[in-house]
Design a protein around this motif. Structure first.
Motif, short mmCIF file in Angstrom:
data_model
loop_
_atom_site.label_atom_id
_atom_site.label_comp_id
_atom_site.label_asym_id
_atom_site.label_seq_id
_atom_site.Cartn_x
_atom_site.Cartn_y
_atom_site.Cartn_z
N GLN A 1 0.88 -1.18 0.00
CA GLN A 1 0.00 0.00 0.00
C GLN A 1 0.91 1.22 0.00
OE1 GLN A 1 -3.15 1.00 -0.33
NE2 GLN A 1 -2.49 3.09 0.08
N ALA B 1 -0.04 7.31 1.53
CA ALA B 1 0.43 8.49 0.86
C ALA B 1 1.97 8.44 0.65
CB ALA B 1 0.06 9.72 1.65
N PHE C 1 -7.82 -0.63 3.25
CA PHE C 1 -8.78 0.30 2.64
C PHE C 1 -9.93 -0.44 1.98
CE2 PHE C 1 -4.80 2.52 2.96
CZ PHE C 1 -5.23 3.67 3.60
N GLY C 2 -10.98 0.33 1.70
CA GLY C 2 -12.05 -0.24 0.91
C GLY C 2 -11.49 -0.57 -0.46
N GLY C 3 -10.83 0.41 -1.04
CA GLY C 3 -10.21 0.21 -2.34
C GLY C 3 -9.03 1.14 -2.50
N MET C 4 -8.14 0.79 -3.40
CA MET C 4 -7.00 1.65 -3.73
C MET C 4 -6.82 1.63 -5.24
SD MET C 4 -4.58 3.65 -2.72
CE MET C 4 -3.61 4.47 -3.98
N LEU D 1 -18.23 1.60 -4.50
CA LEU D 1 -16.81 1.61 -4.17
C LEU D 1 -15.96 1.33 -5.43
CD1 LEU D 1 -15.32 0.13 -0.97
CD2 LEU D 1 -14.18 -0.29 -3.12
N HIS E 1 -15.95 4.37 -7.44
CA HIS E 1 -15.01 5.34 -6.88
C HIS E 1 -13.59 5.07 -7.36
CE1 HIS E 1 -13.47 8.07 -3.67
NE2 HIS E 1 -12.42 7.26 -3.76
N GLU E 2 -13.15 3.83 -7.22
CA GLU E 2 -11.76 3.52 -7.60
C GLU E 2 -11.57 3.67 -9.11
OE1 GLU E 2 -9.95 3.67 -5.18
OE2 GLU E 2 -11.42 3.21 -3.63
N HIS F 1 -11.05 7.21 -10.14
CA HIS F 1 -9.68 7.70 -9.95
C HIS F 1 -8.81 7.51 -11.21
CE1 HIS F 1 -9.17 9.07 -5.86
NE2 HIS F 1 -9.67 7.97 -5.31
N PHE G 1 -4.84 17.18 -1.45
CA PHE G 1 -5.45 15.85 -1.54
C PHE G 1 -6.91 15.90 -1.98
CE2 PHE G 1 -7.40 12.27 1.11
CZ PHE G 1 -6.94 11.24 0.31
N GLU H 1 -9.58 13.33 -4.21
CA GLU H 1 -10.74 12.63 -3.64
C GLU H 1 -12.06 13.37 -3.88
OE1 GLU H 1 -10.65 9.63 -2.90
OE2 GLU H 1 -8.51 9.30 -2.56
N TYR I 1 -12.93 14.42 0.86
CA TYR I 1 -13.88 13.64 0.08
C TYR I 1 -15.21 14.39 -0.11
CZ TYR I 1 -11.00 9.41 0.68
OH TYR I 1 -9.99 8.49 0.64
N ARG J 1 -10.01 -2.71 7.35
CA ARG J 1 -10.33 -1.46 6.65
C ARG J 1 -10.33 -0.27 7.60
NH1 ARG J 1 -15.62 -0.40 2.86
NH2 ARG J 1 -15.10 1.75 2.33
N LYS K 1 -11.40 2.74 7.61
CA LYS K 1 -12.66 3.44 7.87
C LYS K 1 -13.44 2.80 9.02
CE LYS K 1 -17.06 3.96 5.55
NZ LYS K 1 -17.75 4.02 4.29
N TYR L 1 -10.70 7.80 6.79
CA TYR L 1 -10.08 7.15 5.64
C TYR L 1 -8.67 6.77 5.91
CZ TYR L 1 -14.29 7.98 3.29
OH TYR L 1 -15.60 7.94 2.95
N1 BES Z 1 -7.08 6.45 -2.45
C1 BES Z 1 -8.04 6.10 -1.47
C2 BES Z 1 -7.47 5.30 -0.33
C3 BES Z 1 -6.41 6.02 0.47
C4 BES Z 1 -6.63 7.30 0.94
C5 BES Z 1 -5.23 5.39 0.75
C6 BES Z 1 -5.64 7.93 1.67
C7 BES Z 1 -4.25 6.02 1.49
C8 BES Z 1 -4.45 7.30 1.94
C9 BES Z 1 -9.22 5.34 -2.09
O1 BES Z 1 -9.57 5.77 -3.36
C10 BES Z 1 -10.43 5.55 -1.21
O2 BES Z 1 -10.85 6.66 -1.11
N2 BES Z 1 -10.95 4.50 -0.62
C11 BES Z 1 -12.12 4.54 0.23
C12 BES Z 1 -13.33 4.03 -0.49
C13 BES Z 1 -14.18 5.03 -1.14
C14 BES Z 1 -15.46 4.39 -1.67
C15 BES Z 1 -14.46 6.29 -0.42
C16 BES Z 1 -11.92 3.60 1.43
O3 BES Z 1 -10.93 2.87 1.42
O4 BES Z 1 -12.71 3.62 2.33
#
Ligand code: BES
Ligand code: ZN
Length: 585
Positions: A158, A161, A286-289, A311, A314-315, A318, A333, A337, A402, A574, A576, A585
């Motif tokens: 991962q 950042a 994370f939920g997703g990267m 989700l 969202h990814e 990006h 940032f 987001e 976000y 995760r 969150k 996040y």
């Molecule tokens: N890029 C982010 C994950 C992230 C943020 C990793 C900051 C490291 C530092 C990813 O796109 C994200 O926002 N994931 C969210 C899911 C989304 C549906 C809001 C998450 O992991 O909860």
């Protein structure tokens, strides 16, 4: 020019009088979270060659950089966090020569500068021989028990950042892009994938080659190694997962191709070739990267009914906002987001209708209100443009970026009209393709390309550089949630909630319902809900998490759900779901 000189230059310019700010040049953003001096020597291409050693839990190999140098440059400076640097070689066209280098004092989360002495006759490439160390923060080494199959180990990285520097010596700034090729050697029973071209089958010898032709910033470097299998969804989309999960993952992701097409219709061509997704073990933080070409995802997105596909939207989004147009520094940032959440909702609206997208937007707005209340509505951390010097960039990664970001874009959209705003965003992605952009540049661009010609008064400065929310922000309404509110009031009054009225509820309606349940109801009310609607056993991680969060606040539920809560906290990594509210996040 060095960073310090830029600063002096900026101060002088800032002191000039009689000039409108409009006329002043916008200076390149300074990234306080890298040691690199890209204006002297910058990486343009990486050749990575690593052995993945599961026994010693380390990576061992070389990173070779093609570099671009200013004629007066003496040093190439890379970011390193906890790496063991064995040696450095300068590569010239006809010969190689060892380089002298100094590894500086490490600082928390920034690591240390690796300063490499460049010869007076600048080399074409620089090759670094190195190993990772056990504490490497970007690497999660999982033992077989932590996987779905329970049979073989797993590794994933991962980067975002500032963690990539703990597995690759690199210029770890979102403003610095490079292309890469990689060779990974892994145990032959495992498959390796990266944010690049990927294999679809295991190789016999455990050696895999990768190419990323588009320039990407360091935080998008990614790798996963495990007992992986692949299932195609369309010509350009597919899913990777451990074999036992593959079918469920493929079912859940069946609409990916449709999502890519929808996003292309809105914002222009998908620029990365394939779009695949890998479902990782539950400790994925994370939920997703949005690793390019290959989104990394938590297994908690597999709800069995495709209810968590926003989700994926969202990814995928990006791939435009973030991976094509990137925040120049972590203080910007929100540019990544905020645009991505806005796009995510537009994709969901195009696919499932306005009522569906409004529910998502309103849940997001509720999160935003809570975050502002937690931080305090005068806190500078509620500015979109953050002040993160001397701080871990993760400190700024909450719902302000976000949801305040997305609300700004929605407010702009309402102000100028959807058609015009869509044309504007499409052009924005074209104009800044493969570039990084600061909040100040974004502000100037919006003024020049959207607001000025319309002669619209819109207080961008307030949105970007002031705390809390401007009073004239867009109002988010959901007719579906209004119906939920009626049912909720009835339930709280007389304890009745029949299946007939909730039959067509999506998970979003349930989350809204659970979030607004009082915490001091009679035990029998909660008991009845859980018996009838089985929240404690929900396959939807968002519903389960909302129910468990309520359980922490309500004494009856806590006694009742302690084991379930403990199991969830042990199993799911995760962020969150695990960190206190403002660090969502
Ligand atoms: N890029 C982010 C994950 C992230 C943020 C990793 C900051 C490291 C530092 C990813 O796109 C994200 O926002 N994931 C969210 C899911 C989304 C549906 C809001 C998450 O992991 O909860
Ligand atoms: Zn995101």
């Amino acid at each position: 020019m060095t960073k310090r000189l830029w600063f002096v230059f900026a101060t002088i310019l800032g002191c000039q009088t009689g000039k409108q700010r409009q006329d002043l040049p916008i200076l390149p953003a300074i990234d306080h979270h890298t040691y690199a001096h890209p204006e002297e020597a910058v990486i343009t291409h990486l050749d990575l060659d690593l052995v993945v050693d599961f026994n010693k839990q380390l990576l061992n190999g070389t990173a070779t950089y093609r570099i671009k140098t200013d004629s007066a440059a003496q040093f190439l400076i890379l970011d390193v966090n906890g790496l063991q640097i064995d040696s450095v070689t300068l590569i010239f066209q006809e010969s190689n020569q060892p380089a002298t280098f100094i590894l500086g004092e490490p600082k928390p989360y920034l690591g240390a500068p690796l300063t490499i002495n460049l010869d007076v006759k600048h080399p074409e490439k620089v090759k670094i021989y190195y190993k990772t160390t056990p504490g490497a923060q970007a690497l999660q080494w999982l033992n077989p028990k932590q996987t779905y199959g329970k049979n073989l180990p797993f590794l994933f990285t991962q980067g975002q950042a500032v963690l990539t520097r703990s597995w690759i010596p690199i210029q770890d700034s979102p403003g610095i892009r490079f292309t890469y090729n990689a060779t990974l050697k892994v145990p032959s029973e495992l498959m390796a994938v990266m944010s690049a071209t990927n294999p679809q089958k295991k190789s016999a010898d455990g050696v895999y080659g990768f190419t990323m032709e588009q320039p990407i910033p360091a935080y998008l470097m990614a790798m996963a190694v495990g007992d992986l299998s692949f299932s195609p969804i369309s010509d350009r989309c597919g899913v990777y997962a451990e074999p036992g999960m593959l079918e469920a993952a493929a079912f859940e992701m069946a609409e990916i191709e449709k999502m890519v097409q929808t996003t292309e219709d809105l914002y222009g061509p998908y620029q990365w070739g394939r779009y695949d997704l890998i479902v990782l073990p539950p400790s994925f933080p994370f939920g997703g990267m949005e690793n390019p070409r290959l989104t990394f995802a938590t297994p908690t997105i597999i709800a069995g009914d495709r209810s968590l596909t926003s989700l994926v939207a969202h990814e995928l989004a990006h791939s435009w906002s973030g991976n094509l147009v990137t925040n120049a520094t972590w203080e910007d940032f929100w540019i990544n987001e905020g645009h991505t959440v806005y796009l995510e909702r537009r994709i969901m609206e195009a696919l499932y209708g306005k009522e569906y997208a409004d529910m998502l937007a309103l849940l997001g707005y509720q999160d935003l209100e809570n975050t502002i209340a937690d931080l305090g509505d005068t806190s500078t951390d509620t500015h979109l443009k953050l002040a993160l010097t001397g701080r871990d960039p993760d400190d700024g990664m909450n719902d302000i970026a976000y949801e305040k970001g997305a609300l700004l874009l929605r407010s702009l959209e309402e102000e100028v009209g959807r058609d015009r705003f869509d044309r504007f965003l499409k052009k924005y992605f074209e104009d800044f393709i493969f570039k990084s952009i600061s909040t100040e540049q974004w502000e100037r661009y919006v003024e020049n390309h959207l607001l000025d010609s319309l002669k619209i008064e819109f207080n961008l400065k307030n949105w970007l550089y002031q705390p809390g929310l401007p009073t004239d922000h867009a109002i988010i309404r959901s007719t579906k949630f209004k119906e939920v509110d009626v049912r909720l009031r009835e339930f709280v009054r007389i304890g009745r909630l029949d299946r007939s009225s909730t039959r067509n509820w999506t998970s979003h309606e349930w989350i809204h319902f659970i979030r607004h349940l009082p915490t001091d109801l009679h035990a029998s009310f909660y008991e009845k809900l859980d018996t009838v609607f089985q929240f404690s056993n929900s396959g939807n991680a968002e519903i389960l998490a909302a129910w468990l969060e309520l359980s922490i606040k309500s004494k009856y539920l806590l006694d009742h759900n302690k084991n379930r809560l403990e199991q969830f906290l042990f199993e799911v990594g995760r962020r969150k779901f695990l960190l206190p509210y403002i660090l969502h996040y």
